[in-house]
Design a protein around this motif. Sequence first.
Motif, PDB file in Angstrom:
ATOM      1  N   GLY A 196       0.837  -1.203   0.000  1.00 30.72           N
ATOM      2  CA  GLY A 196       0.000   0.000   0.000  1.00 30.72           C
ATOM      3  C   GLY A 196       0.866   1.245   0.000  1.00 30.72           C
ATOM      4  O   GLY A 196       1.956   1.257  -0.566  1.00 30.72           O
ATOM      5  N   ARG A 197       0.373   2.272   0.647  1.00 31.85           N
ATOM      6  CA  ARG A 197       1.097   3.532   0.739  1.00 31.85           C
ATOM      7  C   ARG A 197       2.330   3.343   1.639  1.00 31.85           C
ATOM      8  O   ARG A 197       2.227   2.724   2.705  1.00 31.85           O
ATOM      9  CB  ARG A 197       0.134   4.539   1.368  1.00 31.85           C
ATOM     10  CG  ARG A 197       0.620   5.943   1.491  1.00 31.85           C
ATOM     11  CD  ARG A 197      -0.453   6.712   2.289  1.00 31.85           C
ATOM     12  NE  ARG A 197       0.124   7.859   2.970  1.00 31.85           N
ATOM     13  CZ  ARG A 197       0.160   9.075   2.434  1.00 31.85           C
ATOM     14  NH1 ARG A 197      -0.347   9.299   1.251  1.00 31.85           N
ATOM     15  NH2 ARG A 197       0.697  10.082   3.098  1.00 31.85           N
ATOM     16  N   PRO A 198       3.487   3.839   1.229  1.00 33.44           N
ATOM     17  CA  PRO A 198       4.655   3.689   2.104  1.00 33.44           C
ATOM     18  C   PRO A 198       4.475   4.516   3.371  1.00 33.44           C
ATOM     19  O   PRO A 198       3.724   5.492   3.367  1.00 33.44           O
ATOM     20  CB  PRO A 198       5.811   4.225   1.265  1.00 33.44           C
ATOM     21  CG  PRO A 198       5.211   5.017   0.179  1.00 33.44           C
ATOM     22  CD  PRO A 198       3.780   4.594   0.014  1.00 33.44           C
ATOM     23  N   SER A 199       5.174   4.141   4.431  1.00 36.31           N
ATOM     24  CA  SER A 199       5.022   4.922   5.657  1.00 36.31           C
ATOM     25  C   SER A 199       6.285   5.705   5.986  1.00 36.31           C
ATOM     26  O   SER A 199       6.228   6.696   6.700  1.00 36.31           O
ATOM     27  CB  SER A 199       4.637   4.016   6.825  1.00 36.31           C
ATOM     28  OG  SER A 199       5.624   3.025   6.994  1.00 36.31           O
ATOM     29  N   GLY A 200       7.429   5.275   5.473  1.00 37.78           N
ATOM     30  CA  GLY A 200       8.686   5.946   5.825  1.00 37.78           C
ATOM     31  C   GLY A 200       8.811   7.294   5.127  1.00 37.78           C
ATOM     32  O   GLY A 200       8.390   7.467   3.979  1.00 37.78           O
ATOM     33  N   LEU A 201       9.425   8.247   5.830  1.00 33.35           N
ATOM     34  CA  LEU A 201       9.542   9.610   5.301  1.00 33.35           C
ATOM     35  C   LEU A 201      10.219   9.647   3.926  1.00 33.35           C
ATOM     36  O   LEU A 201       9.748  10.311   3.006  1.00 33.35           O
ATOM     37  CB  LEU A 201      10.312  10.485   6.307  1.00 33.35           C
ATOM     38  CG  LEU A 201      10.561  11.924   5.872  1.00 33.35           C
ATOM     39  CD1 LEU A 201       9.253  12.676   5.664  1.00 33.35           C
ATOM     40  CD2 LEU A 201      11.434  12.655   6.898  1.00 33.35           C
ATOM     41  N   LEU A 202      11.341   8.916   3.774  1.00 31.69           N
ATOM     42  CA  LEU A 202      12.080   8.980   2.498  1.00 31.69           C
ATOM     43  C   LEU A 202      11.257   8.438   1.340  1.00 31.69           C
ATOM     44  O   LEU A 202      11.236   9.017   0.250  1.00 31.69           O
ATOM     45  CB  LEU A 202      13.412   8.235   2.633  1.00 31.69           C
ATOM     46  CG  LEU A 202      14.636   9.030   3.106  1.00 31.69           C
ATOM     47  CD1 LEU A 202      15.011  10.114   2.108  1.00 31.69           C
ATOM     48  CD2 LEU A 202      14.481   9.611   4.486  1.00 31.69           C
TER      49      LEU A 202
END
Length: 336
Positions: A196-202
């Motif tokens: 799904g949508r990534p969660s990490g800032l980078l």
Amino acid sequence: MPETVLVTGGAGYVGSHVVVELARGGYAPVVLDNFANSTPAVLPRLESLSGRPVPWVNADLRDLVAVRRVFHDHPIAAVVHCAGLKSIDESEERPLAYYDVNVGGALSLIEVMGEAGVATLVFTSSSAVYGQAAALPVSEETPPSPQNVYGRTKRVVEDFLRDLARANANWRIAILRCFNAAGAHTTGMLGEAPRGRPSGLLSLLARVAAGELSEIQVTGNDWPTPDGTGVRDYVHIQDVAQAHLQALKWLADAHGAITQNVGTGRAQSVYEIIAAFERACGRRIGQLTAARRAGDVAACVADTKRAYEALGWRATRGLDAVCADTWKWQKSGGRL
Ligand code: WQD
């Protein structure tokens, strides 16, 4: 004959990089993954980067019968346990799932390792176990005080592993508290590829720079930090993978359980990361100020002394490499 090492979560972000480092370090990795947040499409890339066949099994760690079969079918000498759920937001909403997968999965793995007489384990833990420490950088002696469900599941597994090693001297366990793993493989062939949508800032910044997301939401600019945004220790994913390799090598001559930070010791704010990413991709990144996330902390940065003294490991790549490799991965599609 190279030693066979089972990598749980070997198709995931940390696990896939660990597989490649282990193979390059002279081990024969076997992947176990249920592909809950990954895809078998990574497997041919693991073989090509490893330069050797990488056997893999589609199984859930909580399925004791399936895990026993893996230990029966392969001459496993050690395990690197990377599998788990890792979103802090999601963990606050689905605590049962996080305890079930992260704690239940570890219990099941240890049970089968015990039956099979395999006693060498590297466990991918997280800086999330610290919560907001009173003083920075955070050393391994700092009492854990996780502030979200994800971090608490990691702490429970850590406590369990240390108890296990105290009760039975055969165990050789390295607990790696990884700070903010970021970046991608320098070849551009591996990276964070969540379902799904990534969660990490980078990863989020890369998607904004590519126009897949409209802007980055800075989750709080009123933290007690120099510029008001969250401060973290971003460590290149290949450095994280190398720490796992070093820990495994180190365990050959050790007994008991050792706990190690895996970070760079450098403190970077969200605003600094956005600026560095803009330099790396040559584009402006739209941003909005948003509310703080549940379970977030102001600042968390590693004390790196013990990892260097004990394992001889330290991060060799900096923020520029993290940003450049994340952008390279995004430009090649950012997906598997
Ligand atoms: C970094 C900073 C956010 C998203 C946790 C674990 C760590 C690792 C990764 C697992 C924070 C801010 C983020 C956004 C933002 N675990 N941010 N806008 O929460 O520090 O680390 O996950 O794999 O061990 O502790 O990582 O990348 O989500 O956030 O401003 O849209 O970026 O508030 O300051 P985090 P992160």
